[in-house]
Write a protein that holds these residues in place. Structure first.
Motif, PDB file in Angstrom:
ATOM      1  N   MET A 301       0.835  -1.208   0.000  1.00 52.00           N
ATOM      2  CA  MET A 301       0.000   0.000   0.000  1.00 52.00           C
ATOM      3  C   MET A 301       0.867   1.253   0.000  1.00 52.00           C
ATOM      4  SD  MET A 301      -2.920   1.040   2.796  1.00 52.00           S
ATOM      5  CE  MET A 301      -1.726   1.671   3.998  1.00 52.00           C
ATOM      6  N   CYS A 302       1.953   1.226   0.770  1.00 48.56           N
ATOM      7  CA  CYS A 302       2.850   2.393   0.793  1.00 48.56           C
ATOM      8  C   CYS A 302       3.567   2.556  -0.546  1.00 48.56           C
ATOM      9  CB  CYS A 302       3.832   2.295   1.954  1.00 48.56           C
ATOM     10  SG  CYS A 302       3.019   2.592   3.541  1.00 48.56           S
ATOM     11  N   ARG A 304       2.161   2.112  -3.228  1.00 51.58           N
ATOM     12  CA  ARG A 304       1.120   2.821  -3.989  1.00 51.58           C
ATOM     13  C   ARG A 304       1.008   4.274  -3.528  1.00 51.58           C
ATOM     14  NH1 ARG A 304      -4.232   0.989  -2.243  1.00 51.58           N
ATOM     15  NH2 ARG A 304      -4.799   3.173  -2.085  1.00 51.58           N
ATOM     16  N   PHE A 305       0.876   4.472  -2.220  1.00 56.36           N
ATOM     17  CA  PHE A 305       0.693   5.826  -1.678  1.00 56.36           C
ATOM     18  C   PHE A 305       1.820   6.765  -2.106  1.00 56.36           C
ATOM     19  CE2 PHE A 305      -1.908   4.859   2.434  1.00 56.36           C
ATOM     20  CZ  PHE A 305      -2.988   4.526   1.647  1.00 56.36           C
TER      21      PHE A 305
ATOM     22  N   GLU B 158      -6.513   8.672  -4.242  1.00 62.93           N
ATOM     23  CA  GLU B 158      -5.094   8.709  -3.878  1.00 62.93           C
ATOM     24  C   GLU B 158      -4.598  10.123  -3.576  1.00 62.93           C
ATOM     25  OE1 GLU B 158      -5.290   5.232  -3.668  1.00 62.93           O
ATOM     26  OE2 GLU B 158      -3.161   5.281  -4.190  1.00 62.93           O
ATOM     27  N   TYR B 161      -3.693  10.761  -0.019  1.00 62.72           N
ATOM     28  CA  TYR B 161      -2.436  10.207   0.493  1.00 62.72           C
ATOM     29  C   TYR B 161      -1.243  10.991  -0.050  1.00 62.72           C
ATOM     30  CZ  TYR B 161      -5.946   6.738   1.431  1.00 62.72           C
ATOM     31  OH  TYR B 161      -7.098   6.133   1.840  1.00 62.72           O
ATOM     32  N   TYR B 162      -1.328  11.386  -1.315  1.00 60.11           N
ATOM     33  CA  TYR B 162      -0.227  12.141  -1.911  1.00 60.11           C
ATOM     34  C   TYR B 162      -0.013  13.447  -1.134  1.00 60.11           C
ATOM     35  CZ  TYR B 162      -1.000   9.086  -5.998  1.00 60.11           C
ATOM     36  OH  TYR B 162      -1.165   8.022  -6.837  1.00 60.11           O
ATOM     37  N   ASN B 165       1.427  12.741   2.253  1.00 58.08           N
ATOM     38  CA  ASN B 165       2.855  12.373   2.189  1.00 58.08           C
ATOM     39  C   ASN B 165       3.764  13.570   2.443  1.00 58.08           C
ATOM     40  OD1 ASN B 165       2.444   9.687   1.424  1.00 58.08           O
ATOM     41  ND2 ASN B 165       2.645  10.087  -0.781  1.00 58.08           N
TER      42      ASN B 165
END
Lengths: 416, 416
Positions: A301-302, A304-305, B158, B161-162, B165
């Motif tokens: 998953m990370c 992907r993230f 997503e 999450y981006y 990050n």
């Protein structure tokens, strides 16, 4: 029309929008990034300098030993696999974020056959965008904000940024004489916030290959401390140079010795394919977790993230077919011998590298002075402070014959 | 021996090491990651479910319309380039982190020829590991901690999450009827902390292609607000679907209209090569910065820091030779027609997609109930809440003929 009215209302600038944003010296790039861009990367500066100097003086007159970028062709088995899969009209779609299962299984088999593990399986492998991708995925997966990651110094300078990407804090531990791994120095840095230790053997920039006894001592102690506090201290074993060994040096992976470890590998160096970004995470199959699917699923998953999504599909297939090809290390052995002779002749202090394609000698005089004089001689090397070790410099012998030859002459001259 | 003594001293566990770490439910994976793993990803759950259901019922009986993963072969020009470069024995080394200059120049030429820009050059392009890599690199480069990024809802999940990050905060702005971009709603969300707006046209999951007038209004207003406050509000234009258009829909990139913009592109969808991870950032050449080399250098540096290092070398070369190949959209037009007929027959409420390979209909009854019933019928779709829009569901018609055929029958049945 309602939308236009709303726009007109907004045109009368609400106060919070009109207020100037806190002064940004460079309003485009974030402050921390600008600072790093201008101050951070010694290696980048060398690269830019190299380009400039080669333009002025001709590429054949600059001895560029700065970058660890193998200029050699990949093994024939790799090229054959590349051609074979290019003709096979395979699919180029997403697969599971962990990678193609058959490739992961091939990696696992190869790791068992080479004695790294007894019973690692495809499910313990996550294919990644090189070792840099692998380390970032592991750090994203395991780090809580403020967690500490212990890094023996001198260190590969990118670790600092990788740890910072995920809210961690890098804690440096000194190495011993000749840059041997100092287990006690590492253990002294362990606190309640320690989440991981990065072990890089063979080591960039020092070329040291840490002996099994040292790694076993580190593993035993980390196991004891993990048990004591009831939560693991992980080891991230960054080992892209493990096949580049000299004088019968023997490589041991701490990931083989220590249950709570993530092996991070890349074919960049052994196969001279650094630009292709293909590697993997192998999780020690005896890692203590009550929930393997969550651990592997979280790594995937990370992947992907972070925007890797999955390791490049085509290159996964190619590497899956070629991964047992022996790397060619002959270029390196010969270059190392030549450079060591020149360093000996110049009376430099250095530890003969046991692996990698780097030598890390002491600078005669101050680092700044030596780097400046080397540049004047058109010899490009990386200053030690880039690795947290001022007073030393790194020579990369992933370089052409001509560059190594010139470097040898110039090193001797510079020692005077 | 001193080292052993030190080890013995440490064995008597200093208090800070022995103290238990704050309770970690899963001591291996960071809390935030475990939470996301178990709760966060509806799409992943569908994927896992799909694998399980296909094992039980046979792959031919499951209508998996959940994933946006083109199952079609890439254009012939891509495959030819792949074979050609595989035979050419090229180098696979690192290049500049921004990518091969000749490939960046080919991308720039193509963007000028297609009318996206007038005078974009290779120096404005950074080759990336897909659009996911591109967006992450841009966010890393521009975000200060706590900066806000406005995202129109429904949104590609997503993005959350981006943004996370890189220490940013996602701020959602509602869209209008039929998910049209609502400029006023976006502007209402602008604060002093707004750093960027993500525009995704054609939009995943809604299939809307935003008209030029709307994008021009957004661009004009963002320009005005940027000028007012003296620091840019950037637009990140995420446009991997821009070639997948229906019924003569016309695509306009807001990156063409607005100076402070980053175009993020990937060949994943248009070329059916999602697994290869190849794309780019094109910075609008009229972007206002006093320091272009620092901006581009910072993007390239962030490409390195994040562990991408550079876009995969071999795939850069291949795409550089094939980038003007026309994508094949015929599969999609036909599948869209079939699914829209079924949705019409079932009386679903939905906006006919103008682009992408998604349809985003309203669920008859509650979302949970519909998704459950669909699963019982072996029809896999993604629930709207994954995109911040409960009460809707996403159908992906990047799927096989058989899956689309089954889905059509089942959609009609489920509407009753």
């Amino acid at each position: 029309m309602q939308t236009i009215e709303k726009l007109d209302a907004l045109r009368d600038s609400p106060a919070d929008v009109a207020a100037p944003v806190s002064s940004r010296m460079h309003s485009t790039v974030a402050r921390a990034i600008v600072d790093r861009y201008h101050n951070g990367s010694e290696i980048r500066k060398m690269f830019d300098d190299g380009v400039r100097l080669k333009t002025i003086h001709g590429p054949d007159n600059v001895a560029d030993l700065s970058i660890g970028n193998p200029p050699f062709p990949p093994p024939a088995a790799f090229t054959r696999a590349l051609q074979q899969f290019a003709s096979a009209r395979g699919r180029h779609s997403y697969m599971q974020n962990a990678g193609f299962l058959d490739v992961r299984e091939a990696v696992a088999r190869s790791l068992n056959e080479r004695g790294f593990f007894n019973a690692i399986e495809g499910q313990h492998i996550v294919m990644t965008t090189g070792a840099a991708g692998a380390i970032n995925v592991v750090l994203k997966t395991i780090l809580e904000p403020g967690d500490e990651v212990i890094v023996p110094r001198p260190f590969f300078s990118e670790y600092r940024y990788y740890i910072d990407n995920h809210g961690g804090r890098m804690v440096l531990a000194d190495t011993g004489p000749a840059f041997d791994l100092d287990v006690a120095a590492i253990l002294e840095k362990v606190t309640a916030s320690t989440r991981a230790v990065i072990v890089n053997s063979p080591c960039n920039p020092t070329g040291r290959v840490y002996p099994e006894t040292t790694l076993q001592a580190l593993a035993d102690n980390l196991k004891r401390l993990s048990d004591q506090r009831g939560s693991p201290i992980f080891v991230i074993s960054d080992e892209p140079y493990r096949e580049l060994l000299f004088d019968n040096a023997r490589f041991t992976s701490i990931a083989s010795l220590y249950c709570n470890s993530f092996m991070c590998y890349s074919w960049s160096k052994a196969f001279s394919i650094a630009g292709e970004r293909i590697g993997y995470i192998a999780v020690n199959p005896t890692l203590r977790t009550d929930d393997w699917p969550t651990l592997i699923g979280s790594l995937a998953m990370c992947n992907r993230f972070l925007g890797f999504v999955n390791a490049p599909a085509f290159m996964q297939r190619v590497i899956g077919a070629a991964l047992n090809a022996p790397p060619e290390t002959d270029h390196y052995a010969r270059r190392r011998t030549l450079l060591c002779q020149a360093l000996d002749e110049g009376g430099y202090r250095y530890a003969r590298p046991e692996g990698t394609f780097y030598i890390f000698p002491e600078t005669p005089g101050t680092e700044d002075d030596f780097i400046r004089r080397a540049r004047e001689e058109l010899l490009l090397v990386v200053p030690g402070r880039a690795f947290g070790a001022e007073g030393w410099f790194r020579l990369s012998f992933a370089a052409t014959d001509r560059a190594v030859e010139l470097a040898c002459e110039r090193l001797v001259r510079l020692s005077r």
